[in-house]
Design a protein around this motif. Structure first.
Motif, PDB file in Angstrom:
ATOM      1  N   HIS A 290      60.497  53.125  -0.775  1.00 57.02           N
ATOM      2  CA  HIS A 290      61.852  53.481  -0.352  1.00 57.02           C
ATOM      3  C   HIS A 290      62.450  52.425   0.587  1.00 57.02           C
ATOM      4  O   HIS A 290      63.276  52.746   1.437  1.00 57.02           O
ATOM      5  N   ARG A 291      62.041  51.183   0.416  1.00 56.86           N
ATOM      6  CA  ARG A 291      62.459  50.121   1.331  1.00 56.86           C
ATOM      7  C   ARG A 291      63.977  49.960   1.414  1.00 56.86           C
ATOM      8  O   ARG A 291      64.503  49.576   2.464  1.00 56.86           O
ATOM      9  N   ASP A 292      64.697  50.253   0.329  1.00 59.71           N
ATOM     10  CA  ASP A 292      66.144  50.090   0.349  1.00 59.71           C
ATOM     11  C   ASP A 292      66.823  51.130   1.238  1.00 59.71           C
ATOM     12  O   ASP A 292      68.017  51.002   1.538  1.00 59.71           O
ATOM     13  N   SER A 293      66.074  52.141   1.643  1.00 58.13           N
ATOM     14  CA  SER A 293      66.631  53.188   2.505  1.00 58.13           C
ATOM     15  C   SER A 293      66.193  53.014   3.961  1.00 58.13           C
ATOM     16  O   SER A 293      66.404  53.902   4.783  1.00 58.13           O
TER      17      SER A 293
ATOM     18  N   GLU B 140      55.093  55.393   5.123  1.00 57.63           N
ATOM     19  CA  GLU B 140      54.963  56.441   4.116  1.00 57.63           C
ATOM     20  C   GLU B 140      54.840  57.818   4.758  1.00 57.63           C
ATOM     21  O   GLU B 140      55.421  58.805   4.270  1.00 57.63           O
ATOM     22  N   ARG B 141      54.101  57.905   5.846  1.00 56.34           N
ATOM     23  CA  ARG B 141      53.937  59.192   6.518  1.00 56.34           C
ATOM     24  C   ARG B 141      55.247  59.666   7.134  1.00 56.34           C
ATOM     25  O   ARG B 141      55.610  60.845   7.010  1.00 56.34           O
ATOM     26  N   ALA B 142      55.957  58.756   7.784  1.00 55.49           N
ATOM     27  CA  ALA B 142      57.225  59.131   8.403  1.00 55.49           C
ATOM     28  C   ALA B 142      58.238  59.566   7.343  1.00 55.49           C
ATOM     29  O   ALA B 142      59.004  60.517   7.543  1.00 55.49           O
ATOM     30  N   TRP B 143      58.244  58.862   6.221  1.00 55.80           N
ATOM     31  CA  TRP B 143      59.161  59.217   5.134  1.00 55.80           C
ATOM     32  C   TRP B 143      58.871  60.617   4.607  1.00 55.80           C
ATOM     33  O   TRP B 143      59.764  61.441   4.423  1.00 55.80           O
ATOM     34  N   ALA B 144      57.591  60.897   4.364  1.00 59.17           N
ATOM     35  CA  ALA B 144      57.203  62.198   3.828  1.00 59.17           C
ATOM     36  C   ALA B 144      57.533  63.327   4.795  1.00 59.17           C
ATOM     37  O   ALA B 144      58.004  64.401   4.383  1.00 59.17           O
TER      38      ALA B 144
END
Length: 237
Positions: A30-33, A209-213
């Motif tokens: 999700h790097r673009d976000s 990844e953890r923060a995104w989830a």
């Protein structure tokens, strides 16, 4: 998702950490976000800026004086950091480094944020200091380097003359103190996680990844006819 990075442009591990973070971000789905914001931190707010290099072993001597070590041990620290930088594709030349107070450099980075050029300016200043031996504490040099990164030279010169972003720099430093930041680089991911130091890319990726989830929990859609499923007690019939 927002990532705030406190760092200094004369901090070797900050440059190495930038490369490792970039490697992690490149692998993040999700790097673009992700929005990245560079925040100010001065390793030595009392440092005096020089306009020219003082000689090949000056950086080692300054390091030895700062940490109370011998010159040979200080040079060993520099050699180790140079090797770590090379592993990330960076070309460090501590023998060219020019002593600098970085408050003005941070002002320029704040100015760049308003033009969408913060990362470009940050990168230019880091390379100028660690590879090219530029005097990043000199305002004329800062104007030139900022212009090379895409900013308008006249605007940069005027902003520095007015100390237009000095309050922003001080606010960053005050916030770092409030957060308990003792060293840089320091990454704050989505205001959920703080990561201290130039951690490996794998670890930085895991935090992203953890923060995104956690910031985007799964939303269940109400079941409709035909959505049969199996569970511990058997299957729907």
């Amino acid at each position: 998702m927002k990532v705030e990075i406190w760092s200094d442009v004369v901090c070797p591990w900050c440059y190495i950490g930038k490369r490792r973070f970039e490697a992690a971000l490149a692998r993040f789905e999700h790097r673009d976000s992700v929005e990245v914001e560079w925040r100010a931190f001065e390793l030595d707010p009392t440092a005096e800026s020089a306009t020219a290099s003082r000689g090949g072993d000056d950086y080692a001597r300054r390091l030895a004086a700062k940490y109370g070590t011998g010159l040979e041990q200080a040079q060993g620290m520099l050699d180790s950091m140079t090797q770590a930088a090379a592993a990330e594709g960076l070309d460090f030349h501590f023998e060219r480094a020019v002593a600098a107070n970085t408050a003005d450099a941070h002002q320029v980075i704040h100015l760049a944020a308003g033009h969408g050029l913060q990362d470009a300016v940050k990168e230019r200043l880091l390379r100028a200091y660690f590879t090219e031996g530029e005097a990043v504490g000199d305002r004329d040099v800062l104007v030139r380097l900022a212009a090379e990164a895409g900013l308008d030279a006249a605007e940069v010169r005027a902003a520095l003359a007015e100390d237009r972003h000095l309050a922003d720099v001080r606010a960053d430093e005050a916030e770092a103190a409030a957060l308990g930041v003792r060293g840089v680089p320091f990454f704050v991911v989505d205001r959920r996680y703080g990561v201290s130091g130039a951690q490996p890319a794998d670890q930085l990726l895991a935090v992203l990844e953890r923060a995104w989830a956690e910031s985007r929990p799964l939303t269940l859609v109400p079941a409709a006819e035909g959505g049969e499923a199996c569970g511990p007690e058997g299957c729907a019939i």
